[in-house]
Scaffold this motif. Structure first.
Motif, PDB file in Angstrom:
ATOM      1  N   TYR A 162      -6.962  -4.426   2.236  1.00 32.92           N
ATOM      2  CA  TYR A 162      -5.738  -4.261   2.220  1.00 32.92           C
ATOM      3  C   TYR A 162      -5.666  -4.425   0.595  1.00 32.92           C
ATOM      4  O   TYR A 162      -4.658  -3.619   0.179  1.00 32.92           O
ATOM      5  N   ARG A 163      -6.068  -5.368   0.013  1.00 33.46           N
ATOM      6  CA  ARG A 163      -5.696  -6.261  -1.345  1.00 33.46           C
ATOM      7  C   ARG A 163      -5.642  -5.451  -1.998  1.00 33.46           C
ATOM      8  O   ARG A 163      -5.206  -5.026  -3.344  1.00 33.46           O
ATOM      9  N   TYR A 164      -7.150  -4.854  -1.685  1.00 31.28           N
ATOM     10  CA  TYR A 164      -7.767  -3.908  -3.268  1.00 31.28           C
ATOM     11  C   TYR A 164      -7.101  -2.547  -3.014  1.00 31.28           C
ATOM     12  O   TYR A 164      -6.801  -2.101  -4.554  1.00 31.28           O
ATOM     13  N   LEU A 165      -6.794  -2.219  -1.807  1.00 32.27           N
ATOM     14  CA  LEU A 165      -6.119  -0.633  -2.141  1.00 32.27           C
ATOM     15  C   LEU A 165      -4.438  -1.000  -2.067  1.00 32.27           C
ATOM     16  O   LEU A 165      -4.067  -0.224  -2.914  1.00 32.27           O
ATOM     17  N   SER A 166      -4.333  -1.312  -2.229  1.00 33.32           N
ATOM     18  CA  SER A 166      -2.676  -2.073  -2.857  1.00 33.32           C
ATOM     19  C   SER A 166      -2.420  -2.571  -4.443  1.00 33.32           C
ATOM     20  O   SER A 166      -1.372  -2.012  -4.924  1.00 33.32           O
ATOM     21  N   ARG A 167      -3.459  -2.461  -4.632  1.00 28.21           N
ATOM     22  CA  ARG A 167      -3.151  -2.961  -5.741  1.00 28.21           C
ATOM     23  C   ARG A 167      -3.572  -1.386  -6.912  1.00 28.21           C
ATOM     24  O   ARG A 167      -3.148  -1.204  -8.261  1.00 28.21           O
ATOM     25  N   MET A 215       1.070  -0.923  -0.161  1.00 31.01           N
ATOM     26  CA  MET A 215      -0.240   0.134  -0.079  1.00 31.01           C
ATOM     27  C   MET A 215       0.539   1.124  -0.008  1.00 31.01           C
ATOM     28  O   MET A 215       1.922   1.218   0.490  1.00 31.01           O
ATOM     29  N   GLU A 216       0.777   2.214  -0.521  1.00 24.92           N
ATOM     30  CA  GLU A 216       1.842   3.924  -0.769  1.00 24.92           C
ATOM     31  C   GLU A 216       1.457   4.375   0.541  1.00 24.92           C
ATOM     32  O   GLU A 216       0.188   4.604   1.659  1.00 24.92           O
ATOM     33  N   ARG A 239      -8.926   3.316  -5.605  1.00 23.41           N
ATOM     34  CA  ARG A 239      -9.735   2.676  -5.116  1.00 23.41           C
ATOM     35  C   ARG A 239     -10.943   3.175  -3.562  1.00 23.41           C
ATOM     36  O   ARG A 239     -11.697   3.038  -3.528  1.00 23.41           O
ATOM     37  N   LEU A 240      -9.894   4.540  -3.396  1.00 26.03           N
ATOM     38  CA  LEU A 240     -10.107   4.864  -1.921  1.00 26.03           C
ATOM     39  C   LEU A 240     -11.592   5.168  -1.879  1.00 26.03           C
ATOM     40  O   LEU A 240     -11.779   5.235  -1.062  1.00 26.03           O
ATOM     41  N   ARG A 241     -11.938   6.543  -3.101  1.00 24.83           N
ATOM     42  CA  ARG A 241     -13.674   6.323  -2.807  1.00 24.83           C
ATOM     43  C   ARG A 241     -14.727   5.386  -2.580  1.00 24.83           C
ATOM     44  O   ARG A 241     -15.691   4.971  -2.087  1.00 24.83           O
ATOM     45  N   GLU A 242     -14.096   4.334  -3.543  1.00 25.36           N
ATOM     46  CA  GLU A 242     -14.234   3.238  -3.404  1.00 25.36           C
ATOM     47  C   GLU A 242     -14.995   2.761  -1.741  1.00 25.36           C
ATOM     48  O   GLU A 242     -15.762   2.393  -0.983  1.00 25.36           O
TER      49      GLU A 242
END
Length: 77
Positions: free
Chosen positions: A26-31, A1-2, A35-38
């Motif tokens: 965690y996985r979604y945001l790492s990729r 994750m950034e 997707r932060l708004r989602e």
């Protein structure tokens, strides 16, 4: 994750606890950090903070108060 995303999540207690309960994020945001708004919307749905959910809760509270007032009025008669 950034690092920017990570720091943002640490500052937002609601999002941080949501991610702890739903680790797939965690996985979604790492990729994809976009997707932060989602994540924010999904978190609001989870905690019942969307506008329709809040309106429904307010309506239920109003109905409860009306019921209590009716019950109190019938006891005085």
């Amino acid at each position: 994750m950034e690092p920017e995303t990570y720091h943002y999540l640490q500052q937002r207690e609601d999002l941080w606890s949501f991610i702890r309960k739903n680790p797939e994020w965690y996985r979604y945001l790492s990729r994809d950090k976009n997707r932060l708004r989602e994540l924010e919307y999904t978190s609001k749905q989870y905690y019942g903070k969307t506008l329709p959910q809040r309106l429904e809760k307010t309506q239920q509270n109003i109905q409860l108060v009306q019921l209590l007032m009716q019950m109190a009025g019938s006891m005085n008669d």
